[in-house]
Motif scaffolding. Structure first.
Motif, short mmCIF file in Angstrom:
data_model
loop_
_atom_site.label_atom_id
_atom_site.label_comp_id
_atom_site.label_asym_id
_atom_site.label_seq_id
_atom_site.Cartn_x
_atom_site.Cartn_y
_atom_site.Cartn_z
N GLY A 576 0.83 -1.20 0.00
CA GLY A 576 0.00 0.00 0.00
C GLY A 576 0.86 1.25 0.00
N TYR A 577 0.44 2.26 -0.74
CA TYR A 577 1.27 3.42 -1.07
C TYR A 577 0.67 4.69 -0.46
N VAL A 578 1.52 5.50 0.16
CA VAL A 578 1.12 6.81 0.68
C VAL A 578 2.18 7.82 0.25
N HIS A 579 1.74 8.90 -0.38
CA HIS A 579 2.65 9.96 -0.85
C HIS A 579 2.32 11.23 -0.07
N VAL A 580 3.28 11.76 0.67
CA VAL A 580 3.04 12.88 1.57
C VAL A 580 3.87 14.09 1.14
N HIS A 581 3.26 15.27 1.20
CA HIS A 581 3.94 16.51 0.86
C HIS A 581 4.09 17.38 2.11
N PRO A 582 5.17 18.16 2.20
CA PRO A 582 5.48 18.85 3.46
C PRO A 582 4.87 20.23 3.55
N GLU A 583 5.13 20.86 4.69
CA GLU A 583 4.83 22.28 4.86
C GLU A 583 5.58 23.07 3.78
N PRO A 584 5.02 24.19 3.34
CA PRO A 584 5.66 24.93 2.24
C PRO A 584 7.00 25.52 2.61
N GLU A 585 7.24 25.76 3.89
CA GLU A 585 8.51 26.31 4.33
C GLU A 585 9.10 25.41 5.41
N LEU A 586 10.39 25.56 5.64
CA LEU A 586 11.02 24.80 6.72
C LEU A 586 10.42 25.22 8.05
N VAL A 587 10.27 24.28 8.96
CA VAL A 587 9.71 24.54 10.28
C VAL A 587 10.80 24.25 11.31
N ASP A 588 11.29 25.32 11.95
CA ASP A 588 12.37 25.20 12.93
C ASP A 588 13.56 24.44 12.34
N GLY A 589 13.87 24.73 11.07
CA GLY A 589 15.02 24.13 10.41
C GLY A 589 14.80 22.73 9.90
N THR A 590 13.58 22.21 9.98
CA THR A 590 13.30 20.85 9.53
C THR A 590 12.27 20.85 8.42
N VAL A 591 12.23 19.73 7.67
CA VAL A 591 11.16 19.50 6.71
C VAL A 591 10.06 18.76 7.45
N LYS A 592 8.90 19.38 7.54
CA LYS A 592 7.81 18.83 8.36
C LYS A 592 6.70 18.27 7.49
N PHE A 593 6.32 17.03 7.78
CA PHE A 593 5.21 16.36 7.11
C PHE A 593 4.12 16.05 8.14
N TRP A 594 2.90 15.85 7.63
CA TRP A 594 1.80 15.33 8.43
C TRP A 594 1.43 13.98 7.85
N LEU A 595 1.72 12.93 8.60
CA LEU A 595 1.50 11.57 8.11
C LEU A 595 0.35 10.92 8.86
N THR A 596 -0.59 10.35 8.11
CA THR A 596 -1.65 9.54 8.69
C THR A 596 -1.37 8.09 8.34
N ALA A 597 -0.86 7.34 9.30
CA ALA A 597 -0.51 5.95 9.04
C ALA A 597 -1.77 5.13 8.81
N PRO A 598 -1.81 4.33 7.74
CA PRO A 598 -3.05 3.62 7.41
C PRO A 598 -3.43 2.51 8.38
N SER A 599 -2.44 1.80 8.92
CA SER A 599 -2.77 0.64 9.75
C SER A 599 -1.53 0.21 10.52
N SER A 600 -1.70 -0.75 11.39
CA SER A 600 -0.55 -1.35 12.04
C SER A 600 0.27 -2.12 11.01
N GLY A 601 1.55 -2.34 11.32
CA GLY A 601 2.40 -3.07 10.41
C GLY A 601 3.76 -2.41 10.27
N ARG A 602 4.52 -2.90 9.31
CA ARG A 602 5.85 -2.33 9.05
C ARG A 602 5.84 -1.60 7.71
N TYR A 603 6.54 -0.47 7.70
CA TYR A 603 6.58 0.39 6.52
C TYR A 603 8.03 0.75 6.21
N ARG A 604 8.25 1.10 4.96
CA ARG A 604 9.52 1.69 4.56
C ARG A 604 9.22 3.09 4.05
#
Length: 625
Positions: A576-604
């Protein structure tokens, strides 16, 4: 010649009336949506700056949160600092909050004046910067209530309580089971009835804006109903005109009395006619129900029980009129629903900003594997799989009438080969109109079934709709190819989709073991750190910090495909595939994403970023119990 039995002239109007009544009942059966428990505001307010220590964050909903609701507060470094939650005392909202619900194809407002707070305790404030609050609950009508808000803290750092450790809990399984039935929130953004003062704690959650990849060409919901009303009025007028009585002594078209019939009556004879029921009396020809006889006696050779030819013709016209009216009403209802459903989040956001009803489904949801940060207008691209009920996609080769059709299904190991494919519609023709999303009309993701060999490619399309891209796969084994795109229909609307298909490299295959979960990865000369707590069903912040591995100095990130990074997350097993895009600007020097994990399990997780014109990828394993 024997005549076939025919329906009485009174039966046809009755059947037509029943048909019309059924259509009206069908249209009236659409029930309004119930309340959804929208977030009405918070203390501190969304995007506010807090300059002094605070012990809790209050989230005000339009109804009480569920008893097993789940809340998190994440500090700038990605560490959770929440310390449980409790109900607060309801209080009047400084401004009434208006929610919009789609009722019979139209948006209807409802106002709420009371806020029901969930008080989330803050254990400590370990750093200055942006704090993120996430919530997951179930409304009284069973819909999912899911979302996020942020605020900045610019006060003194506070120490953690003695013996306290950051929580690592996941949502209640019963809560997750309930949300699976309503994977998208289905609710509209709440807006205050008047312009909100940014300093007030009840400032409503802002309706997100849509990226350029989405259409704003939806049909207004009122258009279909307006068409239905116009047609209905026209048909009613036609019926009334057809029922107008004929003038005395004047022929009335095909219904005029013939000379032969007049002679048979005799001078001064009283015109009579017999209906199917045998009743006599002065009658007239008309187009209305029950006015189907002629100003003459039945002619020789005409079956009285079946009615005259003119009466049958009247019934036919009546059937066409009533049938047209029913079709018009149904078409108007359908157009209204389509217009409301096709309205883009961008249009809805603009309407909300102007005080109008926003589009439906704008609270944080992730229906088709695309997830965007709140700063860019968090949205998902609905429609994958035709259900919009999954957070991970790419597990099917076809969705919503489109199919990924590869021209090659295998290639030799280590050989550079042109991978070619088409996106075929229901007409069996290759689609050729695609929207540019993140600088490209189509993104092709390739990953091995053992979650190795990740590649992010950008094919080119020939005029006939055939896509091609050079592809080299070093190791034998099975691979999954994902086409991530937004196709543009003839009417200008866009359908974002993710389609996946298997690809094979023949040879002896030894699957690689999935690396253990670690917070640090190496990508070329750079060290990439991932912080945050991915959570099943909850929109959680994930931060990536990139430093040079040799000097530990922050890397000078460049925008890649319009953003400071891209995150692709693939689930082990079904891929199963999830493609996430970040905040438009750096947040406190980091690239910030909002991820909604679909289910339990292992991901890469595959994090793409660019420095000095070169793209690098940091890879991470995520374990979710």
């Amino acid at each position: 010649m024997r005549r076939h039995p025919q329906i009485s002239g009174r039966v046809v109007p009755g059947l037509l009336a029943l048909l019309l009544a059924s259509a009206v009942a069908l249209l009236a059966s659409a029930r309004p949506a119930a309340a959804h428990g929208t977030l009405a505001g918070s203390t501190p307010a969304a995007n506010a700056t807090v300059r002094g220590p605070l012990a809790s964050v209050q989230l005000f909903f339009t109804e009480k949160a569920a008893a097993n609701a789940y809340f998190t507060i994440t500090a700038p470094g990605g560490t959770r600092v929440d310390n449980g939650w409790s109900y607060g005392e309801p209080k009047p909202l400084d401004q009434p909050v208006r929610e919009y619900f789609l009722v019979n194809g139209q948006f209807e407002p409802r106002e709420y004046t009371t806020g029901f707070p969930a008080v989330v305790a803050v254990a400590h404030l370990p750093a200055k910067g942006q704090y993120s609050v996430s919530y997951l609950s179930i409304a009284s009508d069973g819909d999912t209530v899911r979302g996020t808000m942020t605020f900045r803290y610019d006060g003194p750092v506070t120490a953690a309580p003695q013996g306290w450790s950051p929580p690592s809990t996941q949502p209640d399984p019963a809560l997750l089971a309930a949300t699976e039935q309503h994977q998208t929130s289905g609710q509209v953004s709440a807006v205050p009835t008047t312009a909100a003062d940014p300093s007030t704690p009840t400032a409503a959650v802002a309706a997100p804006t849509e990226s350029s990849s989405d259409s704003d060409s939806g049909i207004p919901a009122w258009t279909g109903w307006a068409m239905a009303v116009v047609v209905a009025v026209g048909v009613a007028g036609l019926v009334g005109w057809r029922r107008r009585p004929a003038r005395t002594g004047r022929p009335t078209g095909r219904g005029r009395t013939s000379a032969a019939t007049s002679r048979r009556r005799g001078a001064g004879a009283r015109p009579t006619s017999r209906t199917a029921g045998g009743r006599t009396g002065t009658t007239r020809r008309g187009g209305g129900v029950g006015a189907t006889t002629l100003d003459s006696e039945p002619r020789a050779g005409v079956d009285v029980a079946a009615g005259t030819p003119e009466s049958r013709l009247g019934n036919t016209r009546l059937a066409l009129i009533v049938g047209g009216l029913v079709v018009a009403l149904l078409a108007g209802f359908g157009l209204a629903r389509v217009g409301a459903a096709d309205e883009s989040p961008a249009t809805g956001a603009a309407r909300a900003a102007a005080g109008g009803p926003p589009a439906s489904g704008q609270e944080v949801s992730a229906a088709d594997g695309h997830q965007h940060a709140p700063g860019t207008g968090p949205h998902t691209h609905p429609g994958d799989g035709g259900t919009g009920q999954t957070l991970a996609t790419g597990t099917t080769v076809s969705a919503n009438g489109y199919t990924l059709q590869p021209l090659e299904r295998s290639q030799p190991p280590g050989v550079r080969t042109d991978y070619r494919f088409r996106i075929v519609g229901t007409d069996r023709q290759a689609a050729t109109r695609f929207a540019v999303v993140h600088d490209k009309p189509l993104h092709l993701i390739v990953v091995g079934r053992d979650l190795t060999g990740y590649q992010h490619l950008h094919p080119t399309m020939a005029p006939d709709g055939t896509w091609s891209v050079p592809l080299t796969l070093a190791r034998p084994g099975g691979y999954r190819v994902y086409a991530d795109f937004s196709v543009t229909a003839a009417n200008g609307t866009q359908q974002p989709l993710v389609l996946g298909v298997d690809h094979t490299v023949p040879g002896a295959h030894s699957p690689a073991a999935l690396p253990p979960a670690q917070a640090r990865a190496t990508a070329g000369p750079y060290a990439v750190s991932m912080t945050g707590t991915p959570t099943v069903g909850v929109t959680a912040p994930i931060h990536f910090q990139i430093n040079r591995a040799d000097t530990a100095t922050p890397a000078q990130l460049e925008r890649y495909l319009g953003a400071y990074g891209h995150l692709v997350v693939v689930r082990e097993g079904d891929l199963g595939y999830v493609h996430v895009h970040p905040e438009p600007e750096l947040v406190d020097g980091t690239v910030k994403f909002w991820l909604t994990a679909p289910s339990s399990g292992r991901y890469r997780a595959f994090f793409d970023f660019q420095v000095a014109g070169k793209v690098h990828t940091g890879e991470f394993t995520i374990n979710l119990p």
